[in-house]
Design an enzyme around this catalytic site. Structure first.
Site, mmCIF file in Angstrom:
data_model
loop_
_atom_site.group_PDB
_atom_site.id
_atom_site.type_symbol
_atom_site.label_atom_id
_atom_site.label_comp_id
_atom_site.label_asym_id
_atom_site.label_seq_id
_atom_site.Cartn_x
_atom_site.Cartn_y
_atom_site.Cartn_z
ATOM 1 C CG ASP A 103 -2.061 0.974 1.092
ATOM 2 O OD1 ASP A 103 -2.080 1.749 0.115
ATOM 3 O OD2 ASP A 103 -2.944 0.975 1.974
ATOM 4 C CB VAL A 104 3.506 2.282 -2.115
ATOM 5 C CG1 VAL A 104 4.190 1.128 -1.390
ATOM 6 C CG2 VAL A 104 3.163 1.865 -3.540
ATOM 7 C CE LYS A 105 -4.071 4.918 0.005
ATOM 8 N NZ LYS A 105 -3.596 3.900 0.971
ATOM 9 N NE ARG A 106 6.167 5.501 -3.322
ATOM 10 C CZ ARG A 106 6.102 5.560 -2.006
ATOM 11 N NH1 ARG A 106 4.997 6.024 -1.429
ATOM 12 N NH2 ARG A 106 7.102 5.162 -1.248
#
Length: 305
Positions: A103-106
Site C-alpha cells: 500500500d504505497v499509493k504512488r
C-alpha cells in the site's frame, strides 16, 4: 499474479487481506520494552518491535488468509530502520506463501513513475544484473496524473506479471470533495473506473485483469455501480469494520461467483487483542487474537453469499 491471488482466495474461501499497518501504540508494550533494553530508545528499537509484532501476526494468519497489505507510511515513520522492516516483512510474507499488496499509493509521471514501478514491482539494472528492490506482488497507485502516471506501472505489470490496485473511490469521509464531482454527467470516480478497465485490457489474467481498483466499503451503492462498470477488475475494498463498513455492505462488490473483490481489515485484526471481544487473549496473545479476528471476519463475509 492476479491468477495466484484468485487461486488463494478460492482455496482458503477467504476474500480477505490483512493490513499490516503497525502504529507503535498497537504493538504490545512488552515487545517494545524488550527492543528498548537491547537498542535503547531509538528508531532501531521501534523498528525491531514492529518486526517482532508483524512476524507474530503473519505466523498466526498465513494459513487462513490469502494476502497481506503493508502500508509503507507506517514503516517510513521510523526512517531507514522502518524501511528495512518493511522489506523484511514483504520477504517474510512471501516466504510464507502470502500475496503481498504494497500500500504505497504512488503516482507521478515519466521517469519518476517508472522509478516507483521499478522499485516496488519491477527490477533495476545494476551492471549485468537485474535486481528487485521491495518486490511486492501488487501496489496501490494514485491515478491523478492520468495515463502518463499509469502507463509506466502497467508496462512493468506486463513484464513482471504483477499487479496494481488503482484508487477509484476511497473510503474516507471527504473523498467526495473531488471523487464525486460530475464531469459530463458522470461522477469522477466512474470515469476513473472506465479508464481502469481500458488500462486493464492490456494485461489480462485468466479471468481478471492485473489492474485492479480500490473502492471503499463505506459506499455500497457506488460499489454496485462500479462492479457493473468493471466486471473483470478485481476490487480491493477498504473500510470494513473499524471504518464502518459491514458485511452486508460488501455484496455489491462481488460478482455472482463470489469472486471479484478482496476486503481489507487492518487494526480490526492486527490490534484485535485491544478490543473487548478478544481481550481474553491478553497482550502476549496478540497473534492468537489476530487469528481469531481473521476467522471471525471470514465467517462474517462468507455469510453474505
Amino acid at each position: 499474479m492476479i491468477n495466484a491471488l484468485v487461486d488463494r482466495i478460492k482455496k482458503m474461501e477467504a476474500p480477505i487481506v490483512v493490513g499490516l499497518d503497525p502504529m507503535l501504540d498497537y504493538v504490545p508494550d512488552y515487545l517494545l520494552q524488550n527492543a528498548i533494553r537491547e537498542q535503547g530508545e531509538t528508531l532501531e528499537a521501534a523498528a525491531e518491535a514492529v518486526w517482532q509484532y508483524n512476524k507474530g501476526i503473519v505466523d498466526a494468519i498465513c494459513d487462513i488468509v490469502p494476502a497481506v497489505k503493508p502500508q509503507i507510511a507506517m514503516y517510513e515513520q521510523f526512517g531507514l530502520p522502518g524501511l528495512g522492516v518493511f522489506k523484511k516483512t514483504v520477504d517474510y510474507c512471501k516466504k510464507k506463501g502470502l500475496v503481498v499488496i504494497g500500500d504505497v499509493k504512488r503516482g507521478d509521471i515519466g521517469s519518476t513513475s517508472a522509478a516507483y514501478a521499478a522499485g516496488h514491482i519491477g527490477k533495476v539494472k545494476v551492471g549485468n544484473k537485474k535486481l528487485a528492490a521491495f518486490d511486492e506482488d501488487f501496489i496501490t497507485v494514485n491515478p491523478y496524473f492520468g495515463v502518463d502516471g499509469i502507463k509506466p506501472f502497467v508496462e512493468v505489470c506486463k513484464e513482471e506479471k504483477k499487479g496494481l490496485f488503482i484508487l477509484v473511490k476511497t473510503s474516507n469521509p471527504s473523498s467526495g470533495e473531488f471523487q464525486d464531482q460530475k464531469i459530463n454527467g458522470k461522477p469522477l470516480y466512474e470515469l476513473v473506473g472506465e479508464q481502469v478497465v481500458k488500462w486493464g485490457e492490456e494485461c489480462m489474467g485468466d479471468t481478471y485483469s492485473y489492474v485492479g481498483a480500490v473502492v471503499g466499503a463505506t459506499y455500497p451503492e457506488m460499489g454496485r455501480i462500479m462492479r457493473k462498470v468493471m466486471p473483470k477488475t478485481y476490487i480491493l475494498v477498504p473500510g470494513y469494520g473499524a471504518q464502518g463498513g459491514t458485511a452486508k455492505d460488501l455484496l455489491p462488490y462481488f460478482n455472482e461467483d463470489g469472486l471479484g473483490a478482496i476486503v481489507n481489515s487492518s487494526r480490526g485484526i492486527i490490534a484485535a487483542y485491544k478490543q473487548p471481544a478478544y481481550e481474553r487473549f491478553g497482550e502476549t496473545g496478540f497473534a492468537e487474537a489476530a487469528r481469531q479476528a481473521a476467522l471471525d471476519m471470514k465467517e462474517d463475509i462468507n455469510s453474505i453469499f
